[in-house]
Design a protein around this motif. Structure first.
Motif, PDB file in Angstrom:
ATOM      1  N   CYS A  17       4.794   5.650  -7.815  1.00 57.85           N
ATOM      2  CA  CYS A  17       5.337   4.497  -8.499  1.00 57.85           C
ATOM      3  C   CYS A  17       4.484   4.256  -9.732  1.00 57.85           C
ATOM      4  O   CYS A  17       3.381   4.785  -9.850  1.00 57.85           O
ATOM      5  CB  CYS A  17       5.371   3.262  -7.601  1.00 57.85           C
ATOM      6  N   THR A  18       4.989   3.457 -10.632  1.00 59.52           N
ATOM      7  CA  THR A  18       4.270   3.181 -11.864  1.00 59.52           C
ATOM      8  C   THR A  18       3.667   1.787 -11.797  1.00 59.52           C
ATOM      9  O   THR A  18       4.359   0.820 -11.488  1.00 59.52           O
ATOM     10  CB  THR A  18       5.224   3.274 -13.071  1.00 59.52           C
ATOM     11  N   PHE A  19       2.390   1.664 -12.079  1.00 61.81           N
ATOM     12  CA  PHE A  19       1.739   0.366 -12.092  1.00 61.81           C
ATOM     13  C   PHE A  19       0.534   0.429 -13.024  1.00 61.81           C
ATOM     14  O   PHE A  19      -0.026   1.493 -13.247  1.00 61.81           O
ATOM     15  CB  PHE A  19       1.291  -0.060 -10.686  1.00 61.81           C
ATOM     16  N   ARG A  79       5.677   3.416  -0.885  1.00 60.08           N
ATOM     17  CA  ARG A  79       6.702   3.138  -1.885  1.00 60.08           C
ATOM     18  C   ARG A  79       7.322   1.755  -1.695  1.00 60.08           C
ATOM     19  O   ARG A  79       7.750   1.110  -2.660  1.00 60.08           O
ATOM     20  CB  ARG A  79       7.785   4.209  -1.835  1.00 60.08           C
ATOM     21  N   LEU A  80       7.385   1.296  -0.433  1.00 60.12           N
ATOM     22  CA  LEU A  80       7.965  -0.016  -0.161  1.00 60.12           C
ATOM     23  C   LEU A  80       7.122  -1.151  -0.737  1.00 60.12           C
ATOM     24  O   LEU A  80       7.631  -2.258  -0.953  1.00 60.12           O
ATOM     25  CB  LEU A  80       8.123  -0.222   1.347  1.00 60.12           C
ATOM     26  N   PHE A  81       5.843  -0.900  -0.970  1.00 54.83           N
ATOM     27  CA  PHE A  81       4.949  -1.931  -1.479  1.00 54.83           C
ATOM     28  C   PHE A  81       4.794  -1.868  -2.996  1.00 54.83           C
ATOM     29  O   PHE A  81       3.931  -2.536  -3.558  1.00 54.83           O
ATOM     30  CB  PHE A  81       3.590  -1.818  -0.782  1.00 54.83           C
ATOM     31  N   CYS A  82       5.632  -1.048  -3.644  1.00 54.66           N
ATOM     32  CA  CYS A  82       5.666  -0.962  -5.106  1.00 54.66           C
ATOM     33  C   CYS A  82       6.861  -1.755  -5.614  1.00 54.66           C
ATOM     34  O   CYS A  82       8.005  -1.396  -5.323  1.00 54.66           O
ATOM     35  CB  CYS A  82       5.771   0.491  -5.558  1.00 54.66           C
ATOM     36  N   HIS A  87      13.743  -3.432  -6.468  1.00 52.75           N
ATOM     37  CA  HIS A  87      13.010  -3.735  -5.227  1.00 52.75           C
ATOM     38  C   HIS A  87      11.912  -4.730  -5.594  1.00 52.75           C
ATOM     39  O   HIS A  87      10.748  -4.382  -5.748  1.00 52.75           O
ATOM     40  CB  HIS A  87      12.426  -2.444  -4.640  1.00 52.75           C
ATOM     41  N   HIS A  88      12.313  -5.975  -5.705  1.00 53.24           N
ATOM     42  CA  HIS A  88      11.405  -7.010  -6.215  1.00 53.24           C
ATOM     43  C   HIS A  88      10.543  -7.578  -5.090  1.00 53.24           C
ATOM     44  O   HIS A  88      11.053  -7.982  -4.040  1.00 53.24           O
ATOM     45  CB  HIS A  88      12.204  -8.128  -6.872  1.00 53.24           C
ATOM     46  N   ILE A  89       9.238  -7.618  -5.315  1.00 53.64           N
ATOM     47  CA  ILE A  89       8.288  -8.185  -4.352  1.00 53.64           C
ATOM     48  C   ILE A  89       7.714  -9.456  -4.959  1.00 53.64           C
ATOM     49  O   ILE A  89       7.199  -9.439  -6.079  1.00 53.64           O
ATOM     50  CB  ILE A  89       7.155  -7.189  -4.034  1.00 53.64           C
ATOM     51  N   ASP A  90       7.799 -10.567  -4.231  1.00 52.11           N
ATOM     52  CA  ASP A  90       7.301 -11.816  -4.803  1.00 52.11           C
ATOM     53  C   ASP A  90       6.966 -12.838  -3.722  1.00 52.11           C
ATOM     54  O   ASP A  90       7.361 -12.718  -2.570  1.00 52.11           O
ATOM     55  CB  ASP A  90       8.340 -12.406  -5.763  1.00 52.11           C
TER      56      ASP A  90
END
Length: 287
Positions: A17-19, A79-82, A87-90
């Protein structure tokens, strides 16, 4: 049993993933950890490796190796934590009562533990690949006063519960018990205990509460970097004995973690991803 040698694909420069690298922990992702020596990566993935050699040969190690996914599965979980546009995490919301909790349908896991055990720090480490997720951390015990809900896309929700013990909310029981008893989409409770001090009186009370709900839960041993190996081994054997003799709903394997050194974070991510039904494991003993 897992192999100490890392496979070629882990050594390759595959991007998961990109971060923004400058904003995350240097071990937040396996794509960074792979650059370390294989034995260092092994300890980060499976912290029990670091203490296993110091246990007496008469000690049954089976309980510490029940969940040991292959590295492919660990990467799938990562990948689920990216966070991404699809796939918005908030941070979603906070609630003081069960009837104030959001009506979410996706599987849910909650983290509960004594004040200052490191709940919020652990959740922040789990979300380290998505640094924009707001997880408030304080050096003051008892900082978390409400149930804080974090959405991981449509995959699952993580709930940071108030701490018990020192400076706990006065209505802690009225807040937490109804949630544990009646939250229909709760699939697992994570009971955090401090590995540097062992089980305290309030931990035993929390353990009894988890047993009374008859919902599956798992023990997470935090701050394993804060104590000597001897103290950690002593506490681990005590945890092992308590789980064997005093519980019926607790997963037999305690999970060792250090939010500071990132030990055990990858494994815990994988466990969460699996129990919420988001990945199917290709290689593990039992769940």
């Amino acid at each position: 049993m897992f192999c100490l040698r890392l496979p070629p694909w882990l050594q390759a420069r595959t991007q998961l993933c990109t971060f923004p690298l400058q904003r995350v922990h240097k071990f937040a992702s396996l794509q960074e950890a792979r650059l370390r020596a294989p034995n260092k990566v092994q300890r980060l993935l499976y912290p029990f490796t670091d203490v296993d050699a110091y246990l007496d040969s008469s000690v049954d190690r089976t309980q510490f190796h029940l969940f040991q996914p292959c590295l492919d599965d660990v990467l799938k979980a990562e990948r689920l934590f990216c966070s991404s546009p699809s796939h918005h995490i908030d941070y979603y919301m906070s609630a003081e009562r069960m009837d104030h909790s959001p009506a979410l349908k996706q599987p849910e896991v909650c983290f509960i533990g004594r004040s200052n055990v490191g709940k919020s720090s652990l959740i922040k480490s789990l979300f380290s690949l998505s640094p924009n997720v707001e997880v408030k951390i304080s050096k003051t015990p008892g900082h978390t006063k409400k149930m804080n809900f974090f959405r991981v896309g449509r995959a699952f929700t993580i709930v940071d519960m108030p701490g018990y013990g020192h400076r706990a909310p006065k209505d802690f029981v009225d807040m937490v018990e109804p949630y544990l008893y009646s939250r229909k989409n709760l699939v697992r409770t994570f009971l955090l205990v401090d590995g540097s001090v062992g089980l305290q009186k309030t931990d035993h009370i929390a353990l009894e509460m988890c047993e009374e709900t008859r919902c599956p839960y798992v023990m997470v041993v935090t701050k394993i970097d804060k104590c000597g190996r001897g103290s950690l081994l002593t506490n681990l054997l005590n945890f092992q004995d308590v789980i064997k003799t005093q519980t019926t709903s607790c997963f037999p394997q305690p999970f060792l973690v250090s939010s500071l050194q990132f030990s055990g974070i990858y494994l815990l991510r994988c466990f969460i991803a699996h129990i919420t039904g988001n990945i199917q494991l290709t290689d593990t003993s039992q769940i």
